[in-house]
Design a protein around this motif. Structure first.
Motif, PDB file in Angstrom:
ATOM      1  N   VAL A   1      -7.958  -1.113  -4.709  1.00 48.05           N
ATOM      2  CA  VAL A   1      -6.598  -1.446  -4.289  1.00 48.05           C
ATOM      3  C   VAL A   1      -5.725  -1.594  -5.530  1.00 48.05           C
ATOM      4  O   VAL A   1      -6.050  -2.370  -6.437  1.00 48.05           O
ATOM      5  CB  VAL A   1      -6.572  -2.754  -3.464  1.00 48.05           C
TER       6      VAL A   1
ATOM      7  N   SER B   1      -2.600  -2.883  -7.614  1.00 41.87           N
ATOM      8  CA  SER B   1      -1.747  -4.063  -7.541  1.00 41.87           C
ATOM      9  C   SER B   1      -1.193  -4.352  -8.936  1.00 41.87           C
ATOM     10  O   SER B   1      -1.185  -3.466  -9.796  1.00 41.87           O
ATOM     11  CB  SER B   1      -2.561  -5.251  -6.999  1.00 41.87           C
TER      12      SER B   1
ATOM     13  N   THR C   1       0.337  -9.167   0.226  1.00 38.05           N
ATOM     14  CA  THR C   1       1.174  -8.067  -0.261  1.00 38.05           C
ATOM     15  C   THR C   1       2.583  -8.592  -0.483  1.00 38.05           C
ATOM     16  O   THR C   1       3.088  -9.392   0.311  1.00 38.05           O
ATOM     17  CB  THR C   1       1.189  -6.922   0.776  1.00 38.05           C
TER      18      THR C   1
ATOM     19  N   THR D   1       6.366  -8.127  -3.394  1.00 34.54           N
ATOM     20  CA  THR D   1       6.927  -7.564  -4.618  1.00 34.54           C
ATOM     21  C   THR D   1       7.043  -8.645  -5.687  1.00 34.54           C
ATOM     22  O   THR D   1       7.240  -9.828  -5.382  1.00 34.54           O
ATOM     23  CB  THR D   1       8.302  -6.922  -4.374  1.00 34.54           C
TER      24      THR D   1
ATOM     25  N   LEU E   1       4.994  -3.538  -6.723  1.00 35.15           N
ATOM     26  CA  LEU E   1       4.310  -3.897  -5.484  1.00 35.15           C
ATOM     27  C   LEU E   1       2.912  -4.434  -5.778  1.00 35.15           C
ATOM     28  O   LEU E   1       2.102  -3.753  -6.408  1.00 35.15           O
ATOM     29  CB  LEU E   1       4.226  -2.653  -4.589  1.00 35.15           C
TER      30      LEU E   1
ATOM     31  N   ARG F   1      -0.479  -5.509  -3.913  1.00 38.58           N
ATOM     32  CA  ARG F   1      -1.044  -5.192  -2.589  1.00 38.58           C
ATOM     33  C   ARG F   1      -2.239  -6.079  -2.281  1.00 38.58           C
ATOM     34  O   ARG F   1      -3.030  -6.426  -3.167  1.00 38.58           O
ATOM     35  CB  ARG F   1      -1.484  -3.732  -2.548  1.00 38.58           C
ATOM     36  N   GLN F   2      -2.395  -6.385  -1.006  1.00 39.04           N
ATOM     37  CA  GLN F   2      -3.531  -7.193  -0.558  1.00 39.04           C
ATOM     38  C   GLN F   2      -4.832  -6.407  -0.738  1.00 39.04           C
ATOM     39  O   GLN F   2      -4.951  -5.261  -0.287  1.00 39.04           O
ATOM     40  CB  GLN F   2      -3.363  -7.596   0.909  1.00 39.04           C
TER      41      GLN F   2
ATOM     42  N   SER G   1       7.663  -6.417   4.470  1.00 41.08           N
ATOM     43  CA  SER G   1       8.734  -5.447   4.186  1.00 41.08           C
ATOM     44  C   SER G   1      10.024  -5.811   4.915  1.00 41.08           C
ATOM     45  O   SER G   1      11.118  -5.467   4.461  1.00 41.08           O
ATOM     46  CB  SER G   1       8.291  -4.040   4.581  1.00 41.08           C
TER      47      SER G   1
ATOM     48  N   TRP H   1      11.424  -0.204   0.610  1.00 33.17           N
ATOM     49  CA  TRP H   1       9.982  -0.473   0.655  1.00 33.17           C
ATOM     50  C   TRP H   1       9.196   0.840   0.501  1.00 33.17           C
ATOM     51  O   TRP H   1       8.186   0.890  -0.198  1.00 33.17           O
ATOM     52  CB  TRP H   1       9.625  -1.181   1.962  1.00 33.17           C
TER      53      TRP H   1
ATOM     54  N   GLU I   1       6.311   1.686  -2.174  1.00 28.37           N
ATOM     55  CA  GLU I   1       4.954   2.128  -1.808  1.00 28.37           C
ATOM     56  C   GLU I   1       4.611   3.434  -2.500  1.00 28.37           C
ATOM     57  O   GLU I   1       3.470   3.650  -2.907  1.00 28.37           O
ATOM     58  CB  GLU I   1       4.843   2.281  -0.291  1.00 28.37           C
TER      59      GLU I   1
END
Ligand code: SF4
Length: 698
Positions: free
Chosen positions: A9, A11, A465, A467, A477, A479-480, A512, A530, A534
């Motif tokens: 992931v 991040s 998740t 910003t 961003l 992210r989870q 978002s 958003w 992404e």
């Protein structure tokens, strides 16, 4: 095999403001390891915190159930690191019961005493969306502007000077611009420790020919790379900087065209620095006049000079004056508005820029719209469907004082740990304990949570998740990657649940949706969608329209002030609030160390980082050790007029003789019990970088 991830992931790092992008490698809801990713600020580099500081998320101390203080349990003592004893003080509760109590009592205080009897601290560790919703809750649900966060303790004075002088509190140029500068001035900052990947760009720039001028009472590792290192005396920034400006003025090194076309107020500045000749200032700041002249000429005459600074500048009662001088230096020489120039206050936490932008400050609505500006207020009242208090709220330290005076009776604290991070922390703890109702939302039982009536278990950085805006104004961003443990919940969900119990019918489905509301109320990020985040992972602001690429370098033509012109603000010498004396003859300087982040709640529970730096230390000059009969590694007691701590002495000649440096991350030697809560009058930032202490062996 255990070491083969089942997912990756992308991040960003949860720690400092550099905002390094990374990839979590996850297996069975556990982060196995982290790798650097090719982000704009790090180009795949990570420091020790980013690389090894992630397993705090899996630590057995994680809060997994809401907790309610048991009836009659006093708010004293501290079992924050002893989970077995936590349940002597708190009992586990359902979310419904905990939220009903948390929100219900906040509502009762509001309805009985008015909104200004409440306050909230949000967090620079949280996302932009969490910061935005939190301040909106305080403003529209509590009915007060008493909302603040740790920016008050790091760069509030810098922001105050920047807003006044150039109309924007954010940086003018990204860190990476050091690679385009001829001269790099770093003052009151230790990037090797606090912004390590940024430090690597600075060293790269030096290797390709940039001249580094390091100005700092403490000799940091960057001194090895510096063209000149000026170890000026603590607390004498204004003397040194005014002397540099005196040289630039008297030797006619100013950029007259820039001053004439793009600034106002130069005459007052010029008159003010007339008295500050290098010869007059040399004995005050401890730097010889010729060296001051040399670095002033170098800065003024290069094709591109960039200034970066940190909390050595900002955390003084004259922090705003220090920053005013840096701004004036850049303006008088025209060293701003181009690549490889400008002003860069290095932001500390990973989202302190974004949390401030989102309005997590008592005098500003989102996008730095003043609450006492009726036009701005009306715009947000229309957007939020609420009536807003026109009076600026109280700041972090003022809120503690207002609790003492019975004015503030209830607080909601999300992700901050003022029991460790506030100056004069014994006083801060007593104030928090005196609240009628304290709700704390966090991932661990922090020293602040220990004083709470209700504790709400929240999500760690890789569990959500959102910003985050780095020191370069890059919106990125995060992210989870994993699920929160037990009954711990996402912070955005918790904020909304509290809001519901205060009568706000919020129901944001996805993060978002919050970001979308933000961009429609904040012109600076209006063009960041958003979808774009992404797709790209990062977009720099200002980015007003959807087609904009964003502006890494700003002020190229105009400053965002009236008439488009920047303003010089002269500064004179103001001494520290508490000077050494016969009883407390030494100086205390507090700060961070490489392996630990702020109050240590995360990094001290990260196994590798804790293994490297497990114990509280004070950095003491060997000459001071010899004079006081202290052996390296031996325990010492440090005391100020406000408290004392016991920790281990480490011989370190980077601090000047007579000045002791102590990191503020160690709960067992919480050094902020000793620091001085005296405030800079403009930024309301406390004087963490200077107070009087005494040291005794044992
Ligand atoms: Fe994280 Fe900062 Fe280190 Fe980058 S430099 S890895 S953002 S702590």
């Amino acid at each position: 095999a255990l070491s083969v991830p089942d997912k990756q992931v992308d991040s960003v790092c949860p720690y400092c403001g550099v905002g390094c992008q990374l990839t979590y490698n996850v297996k069975d809801n556990k982060i196995l390891f982290v790798e650097g990713r090719d982000g704009p600020a790090n180009q795949s580099r990570l420091c020790v915190k980013g690389r090894y500081g992630f397993d705090y998320a899996h630590h057995p101390h994680r809060l997994t159930k809401p907790l309610i203080r048991r009836a009659g349990m006093p708010k004293t003592g501290d079992f924050t690191m002893d989970p077995d004893r936590v349940l002597e003080v708190f009992r586990e509760a359902t979310w419904e019961e905990a939220l009903a109590l948390a929100g219900g009592k906040l509502a009762t205080i509001r309805d009985t005493h008015g909104g200004n009897a409440l306050a909230g601290f949000g967090s620079a560790k949280g996302s932009n969306e969490e910061a935005y919703l939190f301040q909106k809750l305080v403003r529209t649900g509590f009915g007060t502007n008493n909302v603040d966060h740790c920016t008050r303790l790091c760069h509030a004075s810098s922001v105050s000077a920047l807003l006044e002088g150039i109309g924007s509190g954010a940086v003018s140029n990204p860190v990476m611009d050091v690679t385009r500068a001829e001269v790099i001035v770093i003052i009151g900052a230790n990037p090797t420790v606090n912004h390590p990947v940024a430090a690597t760009w600075i060293k790269n720039a030096v290797r390709t020919g940039a001249k580094l001028i390091l100005l700092d009472p403490r000799r940091s590792e960057l001194a090895r790379h510096a063209h000149r290192y000026l170890q000026f005396k603590p607390d004498t920034d204004v003397a040194l900087l005014n002397a540099m400006m005196h040289v630039i003025v008297t030797e006619k090194l100013v950029d007259e065209a820039f001053i004439a076309s793009r600034t106002i107020g130069y005459e007052q500045l010029e008159a003010n620095v007339a008295e500050y000749s290098p010869e007059a200032m040399a004995p005050i700041c401890g730097i010889d006049a010729e060296t001051i002249r040399y670095v002033a000429r170098l800065y003024a005459t290069s094709k591109g000079s960039m200034i970066l600074w940190g909390m050595g500048v900002s955390q003084h009662v004259h922090g705003t004056d220090n920053a005013r001088c840096l701004i004036a230096l850049a303006l008088m020489t025209g060293q701003i508005g181009r690549p490889g120039t400008g002003l860069h206050p290095l932001r500390g936490q990973n989202n302190v820029q974004g949390a401030s932008d989102a309005g997590l400050i008592p005098m500003m609505l989102p996008d730095y719209q003043r609450v006492d500006n009726p036009v701005a207020r009306a715009r947000f009242e229309a957007a939020w469907g609420a009536t807003l208090d026109p009076k600026p709220g109280l700041t972090v330290v003022e809120i503690m004082d207002a609790i003492d005076h019975g004015q503030i009776k209830g607080m909601y604290i999300m992700g901050e740990n003022p029991a460790m991070s506030d100056p004069d922390a014994n006083h801060a703890r007593a104030s928090l304990a005196a609240l009628e109702h304290l709700v704390v939302q966090d991932i661990f039982l922090t020293e602040t949570a220990y004083l709470a009536d209700v504790i709400l278990p929240a999500s760690a950085f890789p569990e959500k998740t959102g910003t985050f805006t780095n020191t370069d104004r890059l919106v990125q961003l995060g992210r989870q990657a994993i699920e929160p443990p037990g009954d711990a919940k996402q912070d955005l969900w918790i904020i909304q649940q509290i809001a519901n119990r205060l009568g706000l019918p919020w129901n944001y489905g996805h993060v978002s949706e919050v970001f979308d509301e933000m961009r429609h109320t904040m012109a600076s990020i209006g063009g960041i969608t958003w979808d774009r985040l992404e797709k790209n992972g990062a977009v720099v602001y200002p980015c007003v329209n959807e087609g904009d690429v964003g502006q890494p370098v700003v002020f190229t033509e105009l400053f965002p002030r009236e008439g488009g012109k920047a303003r010089f603000v002269p500064a004179d010498i103001i001494p520290a609030d508490e000077r050494p004396d016969a009883e407390y003859p030494l100086i205390l300087i507090t700060g961070r160390q490489l392996e630990h982040w702020h109050t240590g709640s995360m990094t001290r529970r990260a196994s590798v980082l804790d293994a490297i730096e497990p114990d509280p230390v004070a950095l003491v000059h060997p000459l001071d050790m010899e004079r006081m009969g202290i052996t390296p590694g031996a325990p010492i007691t440090i005391a100020s007029r406000r408290g004392e701590v016991v920790l281990y002495a480490r011989a370190d000649d980077s601090s000047p003789v007579g000045a002791i440096f102590v990191p503020f991350c160690y709960y067992e030697a919480a050094i902020n019990r000793l620091t001085n809560a005296a405030l800079d009058p403009f930024g309301k930032i406390p004087e963490f970088k200077y107070c009087a202490i005494k040291v005794t062996p044992g």
